[in-house]
Each structure stands twice: as structure tokens, then as C-alpha cells.
Scaffold this active site. Sequence first.
Site, PDB file in Angstrom:
ATOM      1  N   ARG A 128      54.485 -84.104 -51.430  1.00  0.00           N
ATOM      2  CA  ARG A 128      54.864 -84.032 -52.844  1.00  0.00           C
ATOM      3  C   ARG A 128      54.826 -85.399 -53.512  1.00  0.00           C
ATOM      4  NH1 ARG A 128      58.160 -78.965 -52.200  1.00  0.00           N
ATOM      5  NH2 ARG A 128      59.002 -78.347 -54.206  1.00  0.00           N
ATOM      6  N   ARG A 159      68.431 -68.153 -54.025  1.00  0.00           N
ATOM      7  CA  ARG A 159      68.261 -69.601 -54.234  1.00  0.00           C
ATOM      8  C   ARG A 159      68.886 -70.001 -55.562  1.00  0.00           C
ATOM      9  NH1 ARG A 159      62.241 -71.697 -52.851  1.00  0.00           N
ATOM     10  NH2 ARG A 159      63.105 -73.433 -54.055  1.00  0.00           N
ATOM     11  N   LYS A 174      52.738 -70.301 -53.599  1.00  0.00           N
ATOM     12  CA  LYS A 174      52.394 -70.952 -52.322  1.00  0.00           C
ATOM     13  C   LYS A 174      52.950 -70.159 -51.126  1.00  0.00           C
ATOM     14  CE  LYS A 174      54.292 -75.006 -53.274  1.00  0.00           C
ATOM     15  NZ  LYS A 174      54.882 -74.751 -54.606  1.00  0.00           N
ATOM     16  N   ARG A 218      62.584 -79.072 -61.945  1.00  0.00           N
ATOM     17  CA  ARG A 218      61.641 -79.012 -60.814  1.00  0.00           C
ATOM     18  C   ARG A 218      60.195 -79.086 -61.321  1.00  0.00           C
ATOM     19  NH1 ARG A 218      63.671 -73.664 -58.609  1.00  0.00           N
ATOM     20  NH2 ARG A 218      62.047 -73.756 -57.029  1.00  0.00           N
ATOM     21  N   ARG A 242      62.448 -64.327 -59.404  1.00  0.00           N
ATOM     22  CA  ARG A 242      62.696 -64.528 -57.972  1.00  0.00           C
ATOM     23  C   ARG A 242      64.177 -64.824 -57.712  1.00  0.00           C
ATOM     24  NH1 ARG A 242      59.306 -69.153 -54.852  1.00  0.00           N
ATOM     25  NH2 ARG A 242      60.950 -70.539 -55.583  1.00  0.00           N
TER      26      ARG A 242
HETATM   27  P1  AMP Z   1      60.486 -75.641 -52.422  1.00  0.00           P
HETATM   28  O1  AMP Z   1      61.019 -74.519 -51.602  1.00  0.00           O
HETATM   29  O2  AMP Z   1      59.172 -76.151 -51.928  1.00  0.00           O
HETATM   30  O3  AMP Z   1      60.482 -75.323 -53.894  1.00  0.00           O
HETATM   31  O4  AMP Z   1      61.513 -76.877 -52.221  1.00  0.00           O
HETATM   32  C1  AMP Z   1      62.882 -76.763 -52.574  1.00  0.00           C
HETATM   33  C2  AMP Z   1      63.482 -78.154 -52.698  1.00  0.00           C
HETATM   34  O5  AMP Z   1      63.410 -78.846 -51.446  1.00  0.00           O
HETATM   35  C3  AMP Z   1      62.784 -79.092 -53.693  1.00  0.00           C
HETATM   36  O6  AMP Z   1      63.219 -78.880 -55.032  1.00  0.00           O
HETATM   37  C4  AMP Z   1      63.188 -80.458 -53.145  1.00  0.00           C
HETATM   38  O7  AMP Z   1      64.539 -80.760 -53.472  1.00  0.00           O
HETATM   39  C5  AMP Z   1      63.129 -80.229 -51.640  1.00  0.00           C
HETATM   40  N1  AMP Z   1      61.785 -80.514 -51.100  1.00  0.00           N
HETATM   41  C6  AMP Z   1      60.927 -79.618 -50.541  1.00  0.00           C
HETATM   42  N2  AMP Z   1      59.806 -80.212 -50.126  1.00  0.00           N
HETATM   43  C7  AMP Z   1      59.930 -81.522 -50.441  1.00  0.00           C
HETATM   44  C8  AMP Z   1      59.082 -82.650 -50.301  1.00  0.00           C
HETATM   45  N3  AMP Z   1      57.854 -82.552 -49.742  1.00  0.00           N
HETATM   46  N4  AMP Z   1      59.537 -83.847 -50.744  1.00  0.00           N
HETATM   47  C9  AMP Z   1      60.761 -83.967 -51.297  1.00  0.00           C
HETATM   48  N5  AMP Z   1      61.607 -82.946 -51.478  1.00  0.00           N
HETATM   49  C10 AMP Z   1      61.209 -81.721 -51.059  1.00  0.00           C
END
Ligand code: AMP
Length: 189
Positions: free
Chosen positions: A89, A134, A14, A146, A128
Site C-alpha cells: 500500500r 467491520r 479485491k 480510507r 458490506r
Molecule cells: P483492508 O481489509 O485491506 O481494507 O485493510 C483494513 C485496514 O488494515 C486498513 O484500513 C489499514 O488500517 C490496515 N492495513 C491493511 N493492509 C495494510 C497495508 N498494506 N499497509 C498498512 N496498513 C494496512
Amino acid sequence: MNNIVLFGPPGSGKGTQSEQLINKYNLTHISTGDLFRKHLAEGTNLGILAKKYVDEGHLVPDEVVIGMVEDKINSTTESSGFIFDGFPRTVPQAEALDHLLNKKSFPIQTMLMLDVPQDELIKRLLERGKTSGRTDDQNEAKIRTRISVYENETIPVANYYDGQGKLNKIHGVGNIHEIFDEICSVLDS
Ligand code: AMP
């Protein structure tokens, strides 16, 4: 005005595809994961609140995420559209986003869902993790959490957009440019 939801599991590409889409279509990028990481790094109250969820790979509560996205949309003055990356999400997040955008009379046009098999996701995320810094990418158990959160809590969002006739599945494995071309052909059609 073009509002896009870029959807898919962690590691589906993404972020990579967003970068190219922003340039080509002049869109404003809203990545909730990036926003949380910024809050965490700056030590804001929101960052402190989100930390335990992000660290464990669980979802931050809906009202926190929705408030953060609403602020970001409202503070954006000039835009030819938004690309939502990692948001919504959950179905309540998708409903809240619809409500917000409908009030502004610029609804979501398209939802693009990047489809990538689980073993490929784990491989990509561990790779990554070597450079991203991260911690949630560096531990296979957290990565699996996740992915299962995605399958259990986030997949229903695809059905939500499918019900609105907006779901487009994209094969997310292979050459990055070919995947981008497939996305563009959906957006341009
Ligand atoms: P990402 O970078 O999109 O993988 O997001 C990293 C982390 O941020 C996720 O594992 C969640 O803990 C939190 N997070 C990101 N976007 C959301 C969302 N839309 N709703 C809830 N938690 C989120």
C-alpha cells in the site's frame, strides 16, 4: 510460480476476486487486512499495536506490515504462488516486497488494478458494513478517510509497478464473473 498483486481502493472487489483466483490458480492468499483483523481478534501484541490505525482507517506503519508479510511468506512451505491483497500500500512496502521475492527468485509477475468510481465504493462499503461486522465499513467518514489514504498514499504504488511494465487496469464495475474473466485473460496471456 505466479505472484500477483491485486490492487485497488477499499470496496473495489479485491477479496471477492481473490477467492476465485485462489481456486483457479492454486495460489496462497495474503491479505494484510485479514491478517490484522486476526491479530486484533486474538489480542496479540501486533494486534494491539495495529488497532488504532485500523480503527481510524489509517495505514499501519510500513515496518510492522512488512515484518508480518515476511513471516507469512517464510512460513508458507508449499505454494504455486502468492496473491497479495491490500499489500503493498506504499512504495516502501512495494520495494520491500521486491527485495524479499527477488531473494527467493520468484518476483511479482503481474499487478492487477481494479478501477471503481468513488461513489460506487462508498455504496458498496456501507452495504458490506451491514453484515461484515467491520466497524471501518459502518461509518461514512471512516470510509472517506480510507479512500483518501488510498488516493494519497497508495496510488504511487501503481506508478511503481507501471515503471516495471507490470500494471494492468481492470474495469471493476459490473458482473463479478465478467470481471473475473477479464482478470483471467490478463493472467493467461
Ligand atoms: P483492508 O481489509 O485491506 O481494507 O485493510 C483494513 C485496514 O488494515 C486498513 O484500513 C489499514 O488500517 C490496515 N492495513 C491493511 N493492509 C495494510 C497495508 N498494506 N499497509 C498498512 N496498513 C494496512
